[in-house]
Design a protein around this motif. Structure first.
Motif, PDB file in Angstrom:
ATOM      1  N   GLU A  49       0.839  -1.216   0.000  1.00 11.60           N
ATOM      2  CA  GLU A  49       0.000   0.000   0.000  1.00 11.60           C
ATOM      3  C   GLU A  49       0.867   1.256   0.000  1.00 11.60           C
ATOM      4  OE1 GLU A  49      -2.724   2.191   3.357  1.00 11.60           O
ATOM      5  OE2 GLU A  49      -2.844   0.009   3.247  1.00 11.60           O
ATOM      6  N   HIS A  50       1.877   1.303   0.861  1.00  8.95           N
ATOM      7  CA  HIS A  50       2.744   2.488   0.940  1.00  8.95           C
ATOM      8  C   HIS A  50       3.671   2.589  -0.269  1.00  8.95           C
ATOM      9  CE1 HIS A  50       1.382   3.935   4.774  1.00  8.95           C
ATOM     10  NE2 HIS A  50       1.399   2.687   5.224  1.00  8.95           N
ATOM     11  N   LEU A  51       4.130   1.470  -0.767  1.00  9.98           N
ATOM     12  CA  LEU A  51       5.018   1.504  -1.930  1.00  9.98           C
ATOM     13  C   LEU A  51       4.268   1.925  -3.192  1.00  9.98           C
ATOM     14  CD1 LEU A  51       7.031  -1.603  -0.889  1.00  9.98           C
ATOM     15  CD2 LEU A  51       7.956   0.722  -1.116  1.00  9.98           C
ATOM     16  N   ARG A  52       2.997   1.565  -3.290  1.00 12.25           N
ATOM     17  CA  ARG A  52       2.189   2.066  -4.421  1.00 12.25           C
ATOM     18  C   ARG A  52       2.113   3.591  -4.376  1.00 12.25           C
ATOM     19  NH1 ARG A  52      -1.391  -2.462  -3.198  1.00 12.25           N
ATOM     20  NH2 ARG A  52      -1.188  -3.982  -4.872  1.00 12.25           N
ATOM     21  N   ARG A  53       1.947   4.136  -3.172  1.00 14.31           N
ATOM     22  CA  ARG A  53       1.911   5.597  -3.035  1.00 14.31           C
ATOM     23  C   ARG A  53       3.270   6.204  -3.381  1.00 14.31           C
ATOM     24  NH1 ARG A  53      -0.897   8.920  -3.485  1.00 14.31           N
ATOM     25  NH2 ARG A  53      -0.701  10.182  -1.630  1.00 14.31           N
ATOM     26  N   ALA A  54       4.348   5.521  -3.019  1.00 13.59           N
ATOM     27  CA  ALA A  54       5.687   6.031  -3.338  1.00 13.59           C
ATOM     28  C   ALA A  54       5.851   6.189  -4.842  1.00 13.59           C
ATOM     29  CB  ALA A  54       6.766   5.101  -2.777  1.00 13.59           C
ATOM     30  N   VAL A  55       5.432   5.191  -5.623  1.00 13.03           N
ATOM     31  CA  VAL A  55       5.604   5.281  -7.078  1.00 13.03           C
ATOM     32  C   VAL A  55       4.567   6.213  -7.708  1.00 13.03           C
ATOM     33  CG1 VAL A  55       6.840   3.096  -7.266  1.00 13.03           C
ATOM     34  CG2 VAL A  55       4.357   3.127  -7.599  1.00 13.03           C
ATOM     35  N   GLU A  56       3.466   6.462  -7.011  1.00 14.07           N
ATOM     36  CA  GLU A  56       2.547   7.503  -7.495  1.00 14.07           C
ATOM     37  C   GLU A  56       3.198   8.876  -7.348  1.00 14.07           C
ATOM     38  OE1 GLU A  56      -1.221   7.212  -5.472  1.00 14.07           O
ATOM     39  OE2 GLU A  56      -1.530   5.156  -6.163  1.00 14.07           O
ATOM     40  N   PHE A  57       3.854   9.105  -6.215  1.00 13.66           N
ATOM     41  CA  PHE A  57       4.563  10.367  -6.005  1.00 13.66           C
ATOM     42  C   PHE A  57       5.704  10.527  -7.003  1.00 13.66           C
ATOM     43  CE2 PHE A  57       2.887  10.531  -1.572  1.00 13.66           C
ATOM     44  CZ  PHE A  57       2.440  11.844  -1.585  1.00 13.66           C
ATOM     45  N   ASP A  58       6.452   9.458  -7.222  1.00 15.98           N
ATOM     46  CA  ASP A  58       7.620   9.513  -8.111  1.00 15.98           C
ATOM     47  C   ASP A  58       7.664   8.254  -8.976  1.00 15.98           C
ATOM     48  OD1 ASP A  58      10.018   9.755  -9.414  1.00 15.98           O
ATOM     49  OD2 ASP A  58      11.237   9.941  -7.593  1.00 15.98           O
ATOM     50  N   PRO A  59       7.034   8.296 -10.154  1.00 16.79           N
ATOM     51  CA  PRO A  59       6.996   7.124 -11.034  1.00 16.79           C
ATOM     52  C   PRO A  59       8.371   6.669 -11.534  1.00 16.79           C
ATOM     53  CG  PRO A  59       5.374   8.766 -11.699  1.00 16.79           C
ATOM     54  CD  PRO A  59       6.252   9.404 -10.663  1.00 16.79           C
ATOM     55  N   LYS A  60       9.409   7.474 -11.316  1.00 14.94           N
ATOM     56  CA  LYS A  60      10.754   7.106 -11.763  1.00 14.94           C
ATOM     57  C   LYS A  60      11.636   6.626 -10.609  1.00 14.94           C
ATOM     58  CE  LYS A  60      10.509   9.906 -15.808  1.00 14.94           C
ATOM     59  NZ  LYS A  60      11.188  10.618 -16.826  1.00 14.94           N
ATOM     60  N   TYR A  61      11.031   6.233  -9.509  1.00 11.61           N
ATOM     61  CA  TYR A  61      11.733   5.772  -8.310  1.00 11.61           C
ATOM     62  C   TYR A  61      11.936   4.258  -8.432  1.00 11.61           C
ATOM     63  CZ  TYR A  61      12.675   6.034  -3.206  1.00 11.61           C
ATOM     64  OH  TYR A  61      13.230   6.002  -1.953  1.00 11.61           O
ATOM     65  N   SER A  62      13.021   3.858  -9.105  1.00 13.36           N
ATOM     66  CA  SER A  62      13.226   2.443  -9.414  1.00 13.36           C
ATOM     67  C   SER A  62      13.334   1.576  -8.167  1.00 13.36           C
ATOM     68  CB  SER A  62      14.429   2.239 -10.342  1.00 13.36           C
ATOM     69  OG  SER A  62      15.593   2.828  -9.823  1.00 13.36           O
ATOM     70  N   ALA A  63      13.934   2.077  -7.108  1.00 14.41           N
ATOM     71  CA  ALA A  63      14.043   1.287  -5.871  1.00 14.41           C
ATOM     72  C   ALA A  63      12.656   1.008  -5.282  1.00 14.41           C
ATOM     73  CB  ALA A  63      14.920   2.009  -4.855  1.00 14.41           C
ATOM     74  N   ALA A  64      11.749   1.967  -5.412  1.00 17.84           N
ATOM     75  CA  ALA A  64      10.387   1.765  -4.905  1.00 17.84           C
ATOM     76  C   ALA A  64       9.648   0.731  -5.748  1.00 17.84           C
ATOM     77  CB  ALA A  64       9.627   3.086  -4.871  1.00 17.84           C
ATOM     78  N   TRP A  65       9.856   0.750  -7.055  1.00 20.62           N
ATOM     79  CA  TRP A  65       9.244  -0.265  -7.916  1.00 20.62           C
ATOM     80  C   TRP A  65       9.752  -1.657  -7.533  1.00 20.62           C
ATOM     81  CZ3 TRP A  65       5.014   0.313 -10.490  1.00 20.62           C
ATOM     82  CH2 TRP A  65       4.674   1.560 -11.037  1.00 20.62           C
ATOM     83  N   LYS A  66      11.050  -1.758  -7.294  1.00 21.37           N
ATOM     84  CA  LYS A  66      11.642  -3.053  -6.943  1.00 21.37           C
ATOM     85  C   LYS A  66      11.077  -3.555  -5.614  1.00 21.37           C
ATOM     86  CE  LYS A  66      15.953  -3.697  -5.449  1.00 21.37           C
ATOM     87  NZ  LYS A  66      17.411  -3.765  -5.425  1.00 21.37           N
ATOM     88  N   LEU A  67      10.976  -2.675  -4.628  1.00 21.03           N
ATOM     89  CA  LEU A  67      10.447  -3.075  -3.325  1.00 21.03           C
ATOM     90  C   LEU A  67       8.945  -3.377  -3.411  1.00 21.03           C
ATOM     91  CD1 LEU A  67      11.908  -3.534  -0.673  1.00 21.03           C
ATOM     92  CD2 LEU A  67      11.136  -1.289   0.075  1.00 21.03           C
ATOM     93  N   LEU A  68       8.231  -2.633  -4.260  1.00 25.42           N
ATOM     94  CA  LEU A  68       6.809  -2.932  -4.479  1.00 25.42           C
ATOM     95  C   LEU A  68       6.667  -4.339  -5.059  1.00 25.42           C
ATOM     96  CD1 LEU A  68       3.802  -2.298  -4.575  1.00 25.42           C
ATOM     97  CD2 LEU A  68       4.222  -1.074  -6.750  1.00 25.42           C
ATOM     98  N   GLY A  69       7.504  -4.678  -6.023  1.00 23.33           N
ATOM     99  CA  GLY A  69       7.475  -6.022  -6.588  1.00 23.33           C
ATOM    100  C   GLY A  69       7.727  -7.081  -5.523  1.00 23.33           C
ATOM    101  N   LYS A  70       8.666  -6.816  -4.626  1.00 22.53           N
ATOM    102  CA  LYS A  70       8.955  -7.763  -3.548  1.00 22.53           C
ATOM    103  C   LYS A  70       7.766  -7.894  -2.611  1.00 22.53           C
ATOM    104  CE  LYS A  70      12.039  -8.939   0.273  1.00 22.53           C
ATOM    105  NZ  LYS A  70      11.192 -10.077   0.511  1.00 22.53           N
ATOM    106  N   ALA A  71       7.166  -6.775  -2.238  1.00 22.97           N
ATOM    107  CA  ALA A  71       6.008  -6.819  -1.330  1.00 22.97           C
ATOM    108  C   ALA A  71       4.868  -7.622  -1.952  1.00 22.97           C
ATOM    109  CB  ALA A  71       5.550  -5.404  -0.989  1.00 22.97           C
ATOM    110  N   LEU A  72       4.622  -7.384  -3.228  1.00 17.89           N
ATOM    111  CA  LEU A  72       3.543  -8.103  -3.912  1.00 17.89           C
ATOM    112  C   LEU A  72       3.885  -9.584  -4.083  1.00 17.89           C
ATOM    113  CD1 LEU A  72       2.681  -5.321  -6.484  1.00 17.89           C
ATOM    114  CD2 LEU A  72       1.223  -6.106  -4.589  1.00 17.89           C
ATOM    115  N   THR A  73       5.164  -9.890  -4.286  1.00 18.52           N
ATOM    116  CA  THR A  73       5.600 -11.282  -4.345  1.00 18.52           C
ATOM    117  C   THR A  73       5.374 -11.945  -2.986  1.00 18.52           C
ATOM    118  OG1 THR A  73       7.237 -10.832  -6.060  1.00 18.52           O
ATOM    119  CG2 THR A  73       7.585 -12.811  -4.737  1.00 18.52           C
ATOM    120  N   ASP A  74       5.769 -11.264  -1.922  1.00 24.19           N
ATOM    121  CA  ASP A  74       5.575 -11.806  -0.577  1.00 24.19           C
ATOM    122  C   ASP A  74       4.093 -12.036  -0.277  1.00 24.19           C
ATOM    123  OD1 ASP A  74       8.316 -11.657  -0.307  1.00 24.19           O
ATOM    124  OD2 ASP A  74       8.294 -10.135   1.275  1.00 24.19           O
TER     125      ASP A  74
END
Length: 121
Positions: A49-74
């Motif tokens: 939920e928070h990582l989705r908001r992070a990439v909404e704020f900054d769609p070019k935040y590659s580390a946030a995309w990577k962590l979002l992928g991990k959270a969704l994988t988990d």
């Protein structure tokens, strides 16, 4: 005002980040930090939920995309995780972030294999 671990039942870094959010501060880095702390606790759905908001704020935040992928994988949200890694891969490649791109490529391939999809090579 000091916060002692255990009084609220919430670990101190998370408590501090939530206090910042409650005070009206809201940005990509704060949301990334919240997501990271929730992941450390094993709470993948709150992390996502928070990582989705992070990439909404900054769609070019590659580390946030990577962590979002991990959270969704988990959370075993395989299709969403794959989409997050694919978006993050595009962002990382666009920014020249070769290490993040390499990592996300590997994570995406594992999910594609799990889902029985042909790799996008």
């Amino acid at each position: 005002m000091s916060s002692l671990p255990g009084l609220s039942g919430v670990p101190e870094p998370l408590e501090n980040f939530l206090a910042m959010l409650a005070s009206g501060r809201d940005n990509a880095l704060l949301r990334f930090s919240l997501g990271n702390e929730y992941l450390k606790q094993g709470n993948a759905s709150s992390a996502a939920e928070h990582l989705r908001r992070a990439v909404e704020f900054d769609p070019k935040y590659s580390a946030a995309w990577k962590l979002l992928g991990k959270a969704l994988t988990d959370a075993e949200a395989w299709n969403e995780a794959l989409a997050a890694y694919q978006q993050g891969l595009a962002v990382a490649e666009g920014r020249g972030d070769k290490q993040a791109a390499k990592e996300m490529t590997g994570f995406a391939r594992r999910i594609e294999k799990r889902l029985g999809l042909k790799s996008s090579d």
